[in-house]
Design a protein around this motif. Structure first.
Motif, PDB file in Angstrom:
ATOM      1  N   ILE A 288       0.961  -1.062  -0.174  1.00 28.28           N
ATOM      2  CA  ILE A 288      -0.046   0.010   0.120  1.00 28.28           C
ATOM      3  C   ILE A 288       0.851   1.286   0.007  1.00 28.28           C
ATOM      4  N   VAL A 289       1.911   1.159   0.804  1.00 29.15           N
ATOM      5  CA  VAL A 289       2.760   2.390   0.812  1.00 29.15           C
ATOM      6  C   VAL A 289       3.431   2.605  -0.544  1.00 29.15           C
ATOM      7  N   SER A 290       3.924   1.668  -1.227  1.00 34.70           N
ATOM      8  CA  SER A 290       4.506   1.936  -2.508  1.00 34.70           C
ATOM      9  C   SER A 290       3.610   2.187  -3.422  1.00 34.70           C
ATOM     10  N   THR A 291       2.412   1.940  -3.397  1.00 37.32           N
ATOM     11  CA  THR A 291       1.537   2.294  -4.591  1.00 37.32           C
ATOM     12  C   THR A 291       0.505   3.610  -4.292  1.00 37.32           C
ATOM     13  N   SER A 292       0.539   3.944  -2.935  1.00 31.15           N
ATOM     14  CA  SER A 292      -0.407   5.132  -2.790  1.00 31.15           C
ATOM     15  C   SER A 292       0.112   6.311  -3.212  1.00 31.15           C
ATOM     16  N   GLU A 293      -0.882   7.176  -3.732  1.00 30.62           N
ATOM     17  CA  GLU A 293      -0.729   8.388  -4.484  1.00 30.62           C
ATOM     18  C   GLU A 293      -0.457   9.437  -3.517  1.00 30.62           C
ATOM     19  N   THR A 294      -1.108   9.528  -2.507  1.00 24.02           N
ATOM     20  CA  THR A 294      -1.108  10.868  -1.527  1.00 24.02           C
ATOM     21  C   THR A 294      -0.274  10.689  -0.357  1.00 24.02           C
ATOM     22  N   LEU A 295       0.162   9.406   0.221  1.00 27.52           N
ATOM     23  CA  LEU A 295       1.122   9.393   1.283  1.00 27.52           C
ATOM     24  C   LEU A 295       2.364  10.148   0.980  1.00 27.52           C
ATOM     25  N   GLN A 296       2.930  10.822   1.728  1.00 26.81           N
ATOM     26  CA  GLN A 296       4.352  11.300   1.676  1.00 26.81           C
ATOM     27  C   GLN A 296       5.346  10.970   2.879  1.00 26.81           C
TER      28      GLN A 296
END
Length: 1036
Positions: A944-952
């Motif tokens: 999820i971390v590697s594919t999320s578009e919003t997490l920074q």
């Protein structure tokens, strides 16, 4: 620590009282007290608490089985009695003590007394009567009132400071430590007790056959009884065989012999081995203190400090109170005592009534002098000076300086002595050097030859500044009072040539780099400030040098606090407080820390602190802990400083001891705490305020004033209220009220008053932006009714933090959860919520509790202002974890989430990943997780971390990570580099730290267009519940 078993007498008493104790006692009330006092160990405490609370009698039986084999030996009996008294089982303690008295009475009246005992008793009584009835200058006769009073130090944290009269201390029944400042009456007590015993006028010691009153200063080696004989009896008074018979009788009749040892903290010849391994010490004083010799004999020990120290450059300390049954402070004169003493002093003098009246008036209009004369020693000297028509002194330094000058002047003016003023100055200068050298070398007494060689003549003996030591048979001399020696030593230090290395070294000695090394120079330092007056620059430069050294060496906090409080006291003692406060303020660190450990500070310390706070020229943090104030005027002065200071930006203060009903029950004026909080309310500089308090036993009016500090304050932005209060009246208290033993419960009432006052203050405050509340406040039933609406309606509040205490019930219970739900549902300004508790709901959570948790999560989902959520729990139910995952999914504006609990299990991690993926608004920017991570869940999180578009930003703290989970997370992140490419403005930052199961240290870092990952993990310690030894994996 003493490892000998409990005496047979005390074992028998416990056995005979067993059924009575089992019928009445609930062990849970005394276990913590006994654990704190060392009666119980971790293991034995666990053995008791492992028995279910419903099996009350079994718990008590287990406790009674453990007491006789306690590691502290016979002291366990007395500590058990004290614990019973503290926990409202005084009737059981009284039962045990009465039984002990009956046994002692029987012991006292049996057996013939050998001739050597009779011979020794007569010699001791003759010695005390002939020695202590002499009138030495400023002897104990000069300022002994009919009784002294004492305050118990080793009391419960919830007990107020109260005074105990001398005749209630039961001197012949316990081993007591009496601690006090110079001149407060410790030595006079020993002299008085010894003289009245010898004269047959001491009912409390009527059963004592032998009383040995000695000083620890001259005892270095050998047998303590032999040292006693050397000090108190004529040379060769007893033969070796007689000493052996005397020792045998004392061991057989310990309760008929008593030792009174003064100046225990000045015991010479203590080595590092004695302190490191006290059980094997050969030092006679330490052997007696540790119950290795004559262990059953009662004793009184007097001391300025609580430590016996080694005499080297890096001293080590042995804590005296650990080995005593009770620890008392010797109280100063009360204002009434001062008046009675002055009347007594001037009673038989010409114009005495007029002089007494004028002196009392002069004291009444001088706050500093009011404090000074409450010390009996200074009351004597001030009366002498006033009777000699010498101007009113303003500081302790001036008082002692004037009396020495008076004695010297009278000696010079006496026609019998052919001495000039110049020669007298020379003699006093030599005496000052002798004083300095004696402190530096721990030398307490001198021969006549040594005095004459140091001074040049014997004038100081004739003047009475050096006197014959009355505590020993050999003719030796000592300073009239240690205070005289300390002032003369200070005079030597400050008269060293300016700007020389000798002067710098002398002044540096006055400030300690370790707690115990500064004990000899505390008063010398203060007198130096008094002698220098407004010229204290180099004294405070020496303070700065030593303070920097303590910081470099990471000295214990107590050293830092002691030096800082001494510096504040020096400001007062200088007599030029405005100028010296400016000098000290320039050298103080960014954070000014003072922890008084519930030891009431001298008013001079508070005055100095107040002046320094007003004189600050740069921004500071001030932290004041456990300050129990006895004088309302001191507190009023500190309140004015709080109002006027412009440079204190951060203040942390514990206000429990500012309530005079606890700190000084005899004081009728409790307005000081009001003035203090009014000063905070009117302050214009403090941005961050932390108030700590235990309000259960505080006065209701004092409790009400605490929140008023922020009611109309215009500067405070961040408020921390670390307040302990009971949720409701305890069961035992309710029983007492129902039976008419008590009229009301102050605990419950105080909690209600505090919440009422805090709610009103929040409604009137318009500047507060962040509020920190202890869980104890929110769990009260009134929190939902009054406090929650006040918080929700605040127009400027942006963040609320709720934290439980580490001990006891760490959850906030249903009212607290509902109050938080109300706040989050109705707030229009709050952007941050932080909750740190042992658990959200209790272990025995009901359906109603579960519904409360659902209400809170529903409120969080609907809160349109929430941007930051921090949840830190020791443990959490699985259903609650899933509820908070739903909050993240549904929240409209949440940007940052911090979740910490023991077990990050698989179901929660998958639910969290789904929530991040499905978050409707896409507002989430940062996730921080800490705990023990499930391997599959951690791998899914990596995806999820590697594919999320919003997490920074993602931070993971493993406590620990399992190796498979860590590898799965890294693999998922690596896979993302070749697969789907999310639209990101910059790479997501991923940080992993903490521990990983296994033996290797993991250090990993890589950067790409999509992910910047860094990991540094240490090997985790094996979990004793889950660890499988290497080589046995296949067998288990």
């Amino acid at each position: 620590m003493n490892t000998k078993p409990m005496s047979l007498r005390h074992r028998d008493l416990l056995r005979e009282s067993r059924t009575s104790i089992m019928d009445s006692l609930d062990a849970k009330h005394v276990v913590d007290h006994l654990y704190q006092d060392g009666v119980l160990t971790d293991t034995t405490k666990g053995d008791i608490t492992a028995i279910h609370e419903e099996k009350r009698r079994e718990r008590v039986a287990k406790l009674l089985d453990i007491l006789p084999v306690s590691p502290i030996g016979d002291r366990a009996f007395e500590n058990f009695c004290l614990a019973l008294e503290k926990c409202e089982y005084a009737f059981l303690a009284e039962m045990l003590r009465e039984a002990e008295k009956r046994v002692q009475s029987h012991t006292v009246t049996t057996g013939a007394v050998p001739d050597v005992v009779e011979k020794c008793e007569k010699a001791l009584k003759d010695h005390y009567k002939s020695t202590y009835q002499k009138h030495y200058p400023l002897s104990w006769h000069a300022f002994r009132l009919e009784t002294e009073k004492f305050s118990r130090v080793d009391r419960s944290d919830t007990d107020e400071i109260d005074s105990t009269p001398e005749d209630e201390l039961q001197f012949d029944k316990k081993n007591l430590l009496l601690q006090g400042r110079p001149g407060v009456g410790k030595t006079t007590l020993i002299y008085h007790q010894a003289y009245t015993w010898a004269a047959g006028k001491n009912p409390a010691l009527k059963d004592i056959k032998l009383l040995f009153a000695l000083s620890a200063r001259t005892v270095r080696t050998g047998n303590l009884l032999q040292a006693v004989c050397d000090q108190l009896l004529e040379s060769d008074f007893l033969s070796s065989a007689e000493v052996e018979r005397l020792e045998g009788w004392i061991k057989e009749n310990p309760r008929r012999t008593m030792l009174m040892i003064e100046n225990v903290d000045e015991t010479p010849g203590v080595s590092e081995d004695d302190v490191a391994d006290p059980d094997h010490t050969k030092h006679p004083i330490l052997r007696y203190l540790l119950k290795k010799y004559l262990r059953e004999t009662p004793s009184i020990l007097t001391s300025r400090s609580t430590e016996v120290t080694t005499g080297n450059s890096s001293p080590k300390a042995l804590h005296i109170p650990l080995y005593c049954d009770a620890h008392y402070n010797v109280n100063r004169f009360s204002p009434g005592d001062v008046d009675r003493y002055i009347d007594q002093f001037f009673k038989c003098r010409k114009d005495g009534e007029k002089d007494a009246k004028s002196l009392k008036w002069a004291i009444s209009v001088d706050d500093c002098l009011q404090d000074i004369v409450r010390n009996p020693f200074y009351a004597v000297i001030v009366s002498i000076l006033w009777g000699s028509r010498i101007r009113k002194p303003n500081t302790c330094t001036e008082i002692v300086e004037e009396v020495i000058a008076l004695v010297a002047r009278r000696y010079v003016e006496d026609p019998k002595h052919s001495m000039t003023k110049e020669k007298m100055e020379e003699c006093l200068g030599n005496l000052a050097k002798l004083a300095w050298d004696s402190i530096a070398t721990d030398k307490f007494d001198f021969t006549s030859k040594e005095v004459k060689e140091a001074i040049g003549n014997d004038s100081v003996i004739h003047m009475g500044l050096i006197v014959e030591d009355p505590t020993i048979r050999e003719v030796r001399y000592k300073f009239q009072h240690k205070t005289f020696k300390e002032l003369l030593a200070a005079k030597y230090a400050v008269t060293r040539p300016p700007d020389t290395e000798e002067r710098k070294q002398c002044l540096r000695k006055l400030w300690s780099t370790e707690c115990v090394s500064g004990q000899n120079y505390v008063n010398v330092c203060l007198f130096a400030a008094g002698l220098l007056r407004e010229n204290c620059q180099d004294l405070f430069e020496a303070f700065d040098v030593n303070f920097s050294e303590m910081t470099r060496l990471e000295a214990p906090k107590c050293c830092v606090h002691d030096d800082t409080s001494r510096a504040c006291w020096a400001v007062s003692e200088s007599g030029h407080v405005k100028k010296t406060a400016l000098l000290l303020a320039a050298f103080l660190p960014e954070t000014i820390e003072l922890d008084f450990k519930r030891r009431p500070p001298k008013p001079a310390v508070i005055r100095g602190l107040a002046e320094v706070m007003e004189a600050l020229s740069t921004d500071k943090k001030v932290e004041i802990a456990e300050m129990w104030v006895l004088n309302p005027k001191s507190l009023q002065r500190l309140g004015r400083a709080m109002k006027c200071t412009r440079r204190v930006k951060y203040l942390k203060v514990n206000v429990t001891g500012l309530d005079m009903t606890l700190s000084n029950p005899m004081e009728e004026d409790n307005s000081g705490i009001i003035h203090f909080h009014q000063g905070l309310a009117e302050n214009q500089s403090i941005l961050h305020l932390t108030i700590e308090a235990n309000i259960d036993r505080m006065d209701e009016f004092a409790v009400k004033t605490i929140p008023q500090a922020i009611q109309e304050n215009k500067s405070i932005r961040d408020l921390h209220l670390q307040v302990y209060c009971a949720k409701s009246c305890p069961h035992r208290c309710s029983n007492k009220i129902s039976k008419g033993f008590k009229t009301h419960c102050s605990r419950e009432r105080n909690a209600e008053v505090f919440i009422d006052s805090l709610s009103a203050a929040l409604r009137l405050n318009s500047t507060l932006q962040s509020l920190y509340l202890s869980g104890y406040i929110l769990r009260h039933k009134k929190a939902l009714e009054l406090l929650a609406p006040a918080i929700a309606g605040h127009q400027r509040l942006r963040a609320i933090h709720v934290k439980g205490f580490s001990g006891g019930r760490g959850h906030i219970q249903d009212p607290g959860i509902e109050a938080l739900a109300y706040v989050m549902k109705n707030t229009k300004t709050l952007t941050s919520l932080s909750i740190q508790l042992n658990g959200l709901t209790s272990v025995d959570a009901t359906t109603e509790s579960a519904n409360c948790a659902i209400k809170l999560c529903e409120a969080l989902k609907k809160c349109r202002t929430l941007e930051r959520l921090e949840l830190v729990f020791t443990w959490m139910f699985a259903r609650e974890k899933l509820l908070f995952a739903e909050v993240i999914s549904a929240s409209q504006n949440i940007k940052e989430v911090i979740l910490v609990w023991r077990n990050m299990n698989k179901s929660f991690l998958f639910a969290l990943c789904k929530a991040i993926e499905e978050q409707c608004s896409g507002s989430l920017r940062k996730v921080e997780l800490a705990g023990r991570f499930n391997a599959e869940g951690l791998g899914e999180l990596g995806r999820i971390v590697s594919t999320s578009e919003t997490l920074q930003d993602v931070e993971l703290h493993g406590k620990p990570f399992c190796r498979e989970g860590f590898q799965a997370f890294v693999d998922k992140v690596n896979e993302s580099q070749t697969g789907f490419t999310p639209c990101r403005a910059k790479p997501i930052k991923v940080t992993m730290n903490g521990t990983v199961e296994g033996r290797l240290t993991e250090t990993l870092a890589f950067q790409s267009v999509q992910v910047n990952l860094s990991a540094h993990l240490q090997p985790a310690e094996p979990d004793p519940l889950m660890y499988i030894p290497v080589g046995l994996e296949g067998l288990l």
